[in-house]
Design a protein around this motif. Structure first.
Motif, mmCIF file in Angstrom:
data_model
loop_
_atom_site.group_PDB
_atom_site.id
_atom_site.type_symbol
_atom_site.label_atom_id
_atom_site.label_comp_id
_atom_site.label_asym_id
_atom_site.label_seq_id
_atom_site.Cartn_x
_atom_site.Cartn_y
_atom_site.Cartn_z
ATOM 1 N N SER A 184 0.374 -5.434 49.255
ATOM 2 C CA SER A 184 0.135 -6.299 50.416
ATOM 3 C C SER A 184 0.238 -7.744 49.939
ATOM 4 O O SER A 184 -0.227 -8.081 48.846
ATOM 5 N N LEU A 185 0.856 -8.592 50.774
ATOM 6 C CA LEU A 185 1.130 -9.980 50.401
ATOM 7 C C LEU A 185 0.442 -10.912 51.381
ATOM 8 O O LEU A 185 0.596 -10.773 52.598
ATOM 9 N N ASP A 186 -0.342 -11.878 50.825
ATOM 10 C CA ASP A 186 -0.994 -12.916 51.618
ATOM 11 C C ASP A 186 -0.529 -14.259 51.056
ATOM 12 O O ASP A 186 -0.869 -14.598 49.913
ATOM 13 N N GLN A 187 0.276 -14.995 51.831
ATOM 14 C CA GLN A 187 0.860 -16.217 51.315
ATOM 15 C C GLN A 187 0.894 -17.293 52.396
ATOM 16 O O GLN A 187 0.852 -17.007 53.601
ATOM 17 N N ASP A 188 0.954 -18.525 51.931
ATOM 18 C CA ASP A 188 1.208 -19.668 52.800
ATOM 19 C C ASP A 188 2.198 -20.581 52.091
ATOM 20 O O ASP A 188 2.936 -20.135 51.207
ATOM 21 N N LYS A 189 2.215 -21.859 52.431
ATOM 22 C CA LYS A 189 3.228 -22.756 51.880
ATOM 23 C C LYS A 189 3.035 -23.002 50.390
ATOM 24 O O LYS A 189 4.015 -23.110 49.638
ATOM 25 N N ASN A 190 1.781 -23.075 49.932
ATOM 26 C CA ASN A 190 1.512 -23.469 48.550
ATOM 27 C C ASN A 190 0.849 -22.387 47.717
ATOM 28 O O ASN A 190 0.592 -22.620 46.531
ATOM 29 N N ALA A 191 0.523 -21.229 48.256
ATOM 30 C CA ALA A 191 -0.204 -20.204 47.498
ATOM 31 C C ALA A 191 0.243 -18.822 47.941
ATOM 32 O O ALA A 191 0.770 -18.637 49.043
ATOM 33 N N PRO A 211 7.773 -20.491 29.120
ATOM 34 C CA PRO A 211 8.744 -21.543 29.444
ATOM 35 C C PRO A 211 10.185 -21.065 29.264
ATOM 36 O O PRO A 211 10.456 -19.973 28.771
ATOM 37 N N ASP A 212 11.128 -21.942 29.649
ATOM 38 C CA ASP A 212 12.570 -21.781 29.372
ATOM 39 C C ASP A 212 13.121 -20.410 29.769
ATOM 40 O O ASP A 212 13.447 -19.591 28.902
ATOM 41 N N PRO A 213 13.280 -20.063 30.991
ATOM 42 C CA PRO A 213 12.862 -20.840 32.168
ATOM 43 C C PRO A 213 11.384 -20.620 32.472
ATOM 44 O O PRO A 213 10.795 -19.629 32.033
ATOM 45 N N LEU A 214 10.831 -21.542 33.250
ATOM 46 C CA LEU A 214 9.421 -21.452 33.582
ATOM 47 C C LEU A 214 9.192 -20.238 34.484
ATOM 48 O O LEU A 214 9.800 -20.097 35.545
ATOM 49 N N THR A 233 7.137 -19.612 48.868
ATOM 50 C CA THR A 233 6.194 -20.687 48.571
ATOM 51 C C THR A 233 6.923 -21.792 47.815
ATOM 52 O O THR A 233 8.044 -21.605 47.329
ATOM 53 N N THR A 234 6.248 -22.943 47.704
ATOM 54 C CA THR A 234 6.845 -24.058 46.976
ATOM 55 C C THR A 234 6.814 -23.845 45.467
ATOM 56 O O THR A 234 7.555 -24.507 44.740
ATOM 57 N N LEU A 235 5.958 -22.924 44.985
ATOM 58 C CA LEU A 235 5.852 -22.668 43.545
ATOM 59 C C LEU A 235 6.715 -21.491 43.101
ATOM 60 O O LEU A 235 7.386 -21.555 42.074
ATOM 61 N N VAL A 236 6.702 -20.396 43.854
ATOM 62 C CA VAL A 236 7.381 -19.165 43.450
ATOM 63 C C VAL A 236 8.745 -19.097 44.130
ATOM 64 O O VAL A 236 8.845 -19.185 45.356
ATOM 65 N N LYS A 237 9.797 -18.955 43.318
ATOM 66 C CA LYS A 237 11.156 -18.881 43.836
ATOM 67 C C LYS A 237 11.647 -17.454 44.031
ATOM 68 O O LYS A 237 12.627 -17.227 44.726
ATOM 69 N N GLY A 238 10.965 -16.492 43.418
ATOM 70 C CA GLY A 238 11.390 -15.106 43.569
ATOM 71 C C GLY A 238 10.676 -14.224 42.571
ATOM 72 O O GLY A 238 9.966 -14.696 41.667
ATOM 73 N N MET A 239 10.846 -12.892 42.726
ATOM 74 C CA MET A 239 10.214 -11.908 41.844
ATOM 75 C C MET A 239 11.237 -10.864 41.431
ATOM 76 O O MET A 239 12.008 -10.372 42.263
ATOM 77 N N ASN A 240 11.244 -10.545 40.119
ATOM 78 C CA ASN A 240 12.104 -9.499 39.578
ATOM 79 C C ASN A 240 11.243 -8.466 38.868
ATOM 80 O O ASN A 240 10.150 -8.775 38.391
ATOM 81 N N GLN A 241 11.770 -7.242 38.785
ATOM 82 C CA GLN A 241 11.043 -6.140 38.156
ATOM 83 C C GLN A 241 11.926 -5.475 37.109
ATOM 84 O O GLN A 241 13.095 -5.199 37.372
ATOM 85 N N ASN A 242 11.372 -5.228 35.911
ATOM 86 C CA ASN A 242 12.095 -4.517 34.867
ATOM 87 C C ASN A 242 11.112 -3.729 34.016
ATOM 88 O O ASN A 242 9.894 -3.829 34.193
ATOM 89 N N VAL A 243 11.661 -2.934 33.090
ATOM 90 C CA VAL A 243 10.866 -2.079 32.204
ATOM 91 C C VAL A 243 11.028 -2.571 30.778
ATOM 92 O O VAL A 243 12.154 -2.824 30.329
ATOM 93 N N SER A 253 9.563 -16.253 39.117
ATOM 94 C CA SER A 253 10.229 -17.509 38.768
ATOM 95 C C SER A 253 9.472 -18.664 39.435
ATOM 96 O O SER A 253 9.243 -18.647 40.645
ATOM 97 N N LEU A 254 9.102 -19.690 38.626
ATOM 98 C CA LEU A 254 8.281 -20.801 39.099
ATOM 99 C C LEU A 254 9.114 -22.069 39.186
ATOM 100 O O LEU A 254 9.943 -22.353 38.309
#
Length: 276
Positions: A184-191, A211-214, A233-243, A253-254
């Motif tokens: 479940s995801l609870d988000q707004d513009k900054n969090a 870091p590199d990339p942050l 959000t303004t901080l998170v650009k996306g989410m990836n999943q791997n093993v 990605s921040l």
């Protein structure tokens, strides 16, 4: 008259200022009350969502995890391969009773008379003897019990070493199944707050900023199937999943360094990822 007018004007101004002050105070109180109610409503919605996740997880819980049975995984054929030859005997291998000898019918006096040497030369006598012998033979064949072979080859009696090795190799090479999760995801513009409830009795995770990339990496112990979420959000650009090394890694990605970034253990099988 001028003094009375000045007194009325001063009283009116004082009443106007008092009304403006009371209105401002009431507006501030109502605004704070509205913010407090909105915050309580958001907390209540998050609690209801967590309760719904727990209820859904319990309803779809696997029976082996609920009962905690120490059973052996595999197919029915592999489970039956360990049975002894005695357990695989079929009803056909039971001993067959020996047939009883059926006595032949005694010849009638007429037949005895027909079989005497004095009458053997007659054609009618020979035909009667043939009919009597054929009837006796048919009766004996009908009453006789057919013999069945007692020793039949049993196909599942022995297991060769090659078959055992192939079965063990197939079990070892079978990949592990990722466990099921509910998010479940609870988000707004900054969090954002991403809650993950896992199948089974426990779900633990840890996170770190790299870091590199942050980015912010959250490592879940074991293999888990986490559904991808659209993060805006303004901080998170996306989410990836791997093993990685048998564990599931979620990479966020921040755009910049967040002020609060943590993984919180809400219960033994539910975690909350907070980035704001």
């Amino acid at each position: 008259m001028n003094k009375l007018f000045i007194t009325l004007v001063g009283t009116s101004l004082a009443a106007l200022l008092l009304a403006v002050g009371c209105g401002s105070w009431l507006f501030l109180q109502s605004w704070e009350e509205g913010k407090r109610l909105e915050r309580q409503n958001r907390e209540l919605m998050a609690s209801l969502e967590a309760s719904r996740i727990r209820l859904e997880n319990f309803c779809e819980y696997p029976t082996d995890a609920l009962c905690n049975l120490d059973t052996q995984n595999g197919s029915v054929s592999s489970a039956m391969s360990g049975l002894t030859p005695t357990a695989l005997q079929t009803p056909e291998s039971s001993p067959v009773p020996t047939p009883r000898a059926v006595p032949l019918p005694e010849p009638t006096p007429r037949a005895k008379a027909m079989s005497t040497p004095a009458e053997t030369s007659s054609p009618e006598t020979s035909r009667a003897e043939e009919v009597t012998s054929s009837v006796a033979t048919e009766k004996a064949q009908a009453n006789a019990v057919p013999l069945q072979p007692t020793d039949k080859p049993k196909q599942a009696e022995a297991t060769t070493p090659a078959t055992t090795a192939e079965r063990v190799a197939s079990k070892v090479s079978a990949p592990a199944r990722p466990k099921k999760t509910w998010t479940s995801l609870d988000q707004d513009k900054n969090a954002m707050t991403l809650r993950i409830a896992g199948e089974g009795s426990s779900l633990t995770a840890s996170g770190q900023i790299l870091p590199d990339p942050l980015r912010y990496e959250v490592t879940l112990q074991g293999l888990w199937n986490v559904s991808n979420r659209n993060l805006e959000t303004t901080l998170v650009k996306g989410m990836n999943q791997n093993v990685r090394k048998g564990d599931t890694v979620l990479v966020f990605s921040l755009a910049e360094t967040p002020g609060d970034c943590a993984v919180r253990q809400e219960d033994p099988r539910t975690i909350a990822i907070v980035i704001r």
